[in-house]
Design an enzyme around this catalytic site. Sequence first.
Site, short mmCIF file in Angstrom:
data_model
loop_
_atom_site.label_atom_id
_atom_site.label_comp_id
_atom_site.label_asym_id
_atom_site.label_seq_id
_atom_site.Cartn_x
_atom_site.Cartn_y
_atom_site.Cartn_z
N GLY A 239 -31.58 -16.75 52.37
CA GLY A 239 -31.52 -17.74 51.46
C GLY A 239 -32.42 -18.78 51.16
O GLY A 239 -32.28 -19.63 50.32
N GLU A 276 -32.97 -13.36 57.98
CA GLU A 276 -32.82 -12.63 56.91
C GLU A 276 -32.99 -12.85 55.79
O GLU A 276 -32.42 -12.74 54.60
CB GLU A 276 -31.22 -12.08 57.12
CG GLU A 276 -30.67 -11.89 58.11
CD GLU A 276 -29.00 -11.62 58.08
OE1 GLU A 276 -28.51 -12.12 57.10
OE2 GLU A 276 -28.53 -11.18 59.06
N PRO A 277 -34.54 -13.00 55.40
CA PRO A 277 -34.60 -13.43 53.91
C PRO A 277 -35.01 -12.07 53.14
O PRO A 277 -35.26 -10.92 53.30
CB PRO A 277 -36.34 -13.75 54.21
CG PRO A 277 -36.83 -13.30 55.54
CD PRO A 277 -35.44 -13.14 56.14
N GLY A 278 -34.34 -12.32 51.78
CA GLY A 278 -34.58 -11.09 50.98
C GLY A 278 -35.69 -11.62 49.91
O GLY A 278 -36.78 -11.25 49.72
N ARG A 279 -35.18 -12.59 49.26
CA ARG A 279 -35.89 -13.10 48.01
C ARG A 279 -37.17 -13.63 48.42
O ARG A 279 -38.35 -13.29 47.76
CB ARG A 279 -35.16 -14.28 47.32
CG ARG A 279 -35.58 -14.69 46.21
CD ARG A 279 -34.77 -16.11 45.46
NE ARG A 279 -33.41 -16.10 45.87
CZ ARG A 279 -32.79 -15.84 44.93
NH1 ARG A 279 -33.34 -15.47 43.60
NH2 ARG A 279 -31.19 -15.50 44.96
N ARG A 315 -30.37 -11.21 36.02
CA ARG A 315 -30.48 -12.50 36.45
C ARG A 315 -30.27 -13.71 35.35
O ARG A 315 -29.30 -14.62 35.62
CB ARG A 315 -31.30 -12.81 37.35
CG ARG A 315 -31.77 -11.93 38.65
CD ARG A 315 -32.59 -12.55 39.52
NE ARG A 315 -31.96 -13.53 40.37
CZ ARG A 315 -32.31 -14.82 40.03
NH1 ARG A 315 -33.21 -15.01 39.44
NH2 ARG A 315 -31.66 -15.70 40.87
N TYR A 319 -26.61 -15.29 35.91
CA TYR A 319 -26.65 -16.59 36.51
C TYR A 319 -27.26 -17.88 35.87
O TYR A 319 -27.48 -18.87 36.32
CB TYR A 319 -27.54 -16.41 37.90
CG TYR A 319 -27.08 -15.49 38.82
CD1 TYR A 319 -26.11 -15.55 39.64
CD2 TYR A 319 -27.89 -14.20 38.92
CE1 TYR A 319 -25.75 -14.37 40.67
CE2 TYR A 319 -27.61 -13.33 39.91
CZ TYR A 319 -26.35 -13.44 40.46
OH TYR A 319 -26.10 -12.36 41.58
N CYS A 346 -26.00 -5.07 23.20
CA CYS A 346 -25.52 -5.48 22.01
C CYS A 346 -24.31 -6.66 22.44
O CYS A 346 -23.11 -6.45 22.50
CB CYS A 346 -24.78 -4.51 21.31
SG CYS A 346 -25.79 -3.49 20.27
N TYR A 375 -33.39 -8.81 43.47
CA TYR A 375 -32.43 -8.77 42.55
C TYR A 375 -32.58 -8.42 41.26
O TYR A 375 -31.93 -8.89 40.22
CB TYR A 375 -31.40 -9.83 42.87
CG TYR A 375 -31.37 -10.44 44.08
CD1 TYR A 375 -30.43 -9.70 45.16
CD2 TYR A 375 -31.71 -11.47 44.57
CE1 TYR A 375 -30.02 -9.76 46.25
CE2 TYR A 375 -31.72 -11.79 46.00
CZ TYR A 375 -31.04 -11.06 46.73
OH TYR A 375 -30.62 -11.63 48.06
#
Length: 423
Positions: A239, A276-279, A315, A319, A346, A375
């Site tokens: 996060g 647990e970093p993803g971004r 994204r 979001y 469309c 992502y």
Amino acid sequence: MMRDFDNDGGRMVFGGMHACDIADEFGTPVYVTDESILRENYRRIWEAFNRHMETDIHYACKANTNLAVLRILEQEGSGIDAVSIGEVLTCLRAGYSPDRIIFTGVNVGDQELREVAETGVMINIDSFSEMERLAELCPNASEQKVSIRITPGVGSGHGAKVITGNKGSKFGIPMNEVLNAYIRANDLGFDIRGIHAHIGSGGQTVEPFIDLMQILIDTSNAVSDAIGVGLEFIDMGGGIGVPYKPNEEEMDVEELSMTLTDMIAEESEVSRLIVEPGRYIVCDSTILLTRCVDVKDAGTKKYVGVDAGFNTLVRPAFYDSYHHVAIANKFNRACTGRYDIVGPVCETGDYLAHDRVLPDPEEGDLIAVYDAGAYGFSMSSRYNSRPLCGEVLVNEGRAELIREAENMEDLWRHQIVPGRLER
Ligand code: LLP
């Protein structure tokens, strides 16, 4: 601050190459990842934490599961946070040993749970139901390493859709049930290793992580008292946010790591931290290159139509996320007007960027969408019957294809027309 890139006579340079040359060679839309940025990001966060305490980085691979990306992080020594049997098997295929993978699923069915348990990875239990079902299908619970995911009541994230740690969330075991969960896991004979929580994704401030750590420490101490066994690790989830806008402040990972590890050292017996970093690891390693195919002045608005829509990068549409954009072949040139960058899907909601100042966009220009590594591809779809796009890895002036773009056959590959409907 958001990472920016070199300008070579008006041309954007990425990974030692002209972005335009990459697009010419591989076509658009295409995701392009710079290997050196990936390695740099991994090392920065590993060092920030390990300077103070033994910390395992478990890359949250939901952000980007390309096998080449996984290989690079495997070489760096990363572990994995996996959310599905598909992610577990992908990472095993990429060369991670099961002991480097932690499975943290939510609403996991029996078949998937069985398949995950059979791989030998640690399972981070999300509910009492999952715990009981795991005990039933595990031939020997004492060989199954587990941790328990709690709902800490602390949430953080770039938007409501990605906050996970708040009270009442669908994730984890509610605080008032946590001790019972550990007692039950102990009675069932599981090999209990740790405690886990994840507050959400893309938060930009340190405070929620401090609040979370206090809860994890207090709870792990209470757990040790209740079951008479000390926990080996605290897993604080992922996060950690990154800046997407040019002047946005970056979270101070040095300060974060020092504060959190100090708290653990002072208040707990736990000797190991998991993050647990993803971004944080993949986001700015990748740009999405998309071609301007159409320019329209609609009176109240000007549109730059490109060949990537929310099928390619969802994204912004999903979001309302900001992604910086630049024209790679008119890089850093004086801007002439305001434009919305919109795709071929469309739906009115299909956009990549709103209201951006750009230098006289024209058909044929190459648009670079920044910070597309997290992502980005992993959330792309074939909506509107557009095949998934390709991915390219660049490193010090060399570009290699790491995922072929799909073709039209791929759209039909798994469909079956019943014989009675055949032409
Ligand atoms: N650990 C767990 C248990 C998670 O659920 C997640 C992300 C992470 C770690 C990694 O979070 P990160 O460090 O990447 O923030 N699709 C959204 C983000 C969803 C994140 C889901 N879980 C987006 O595009 O912003």
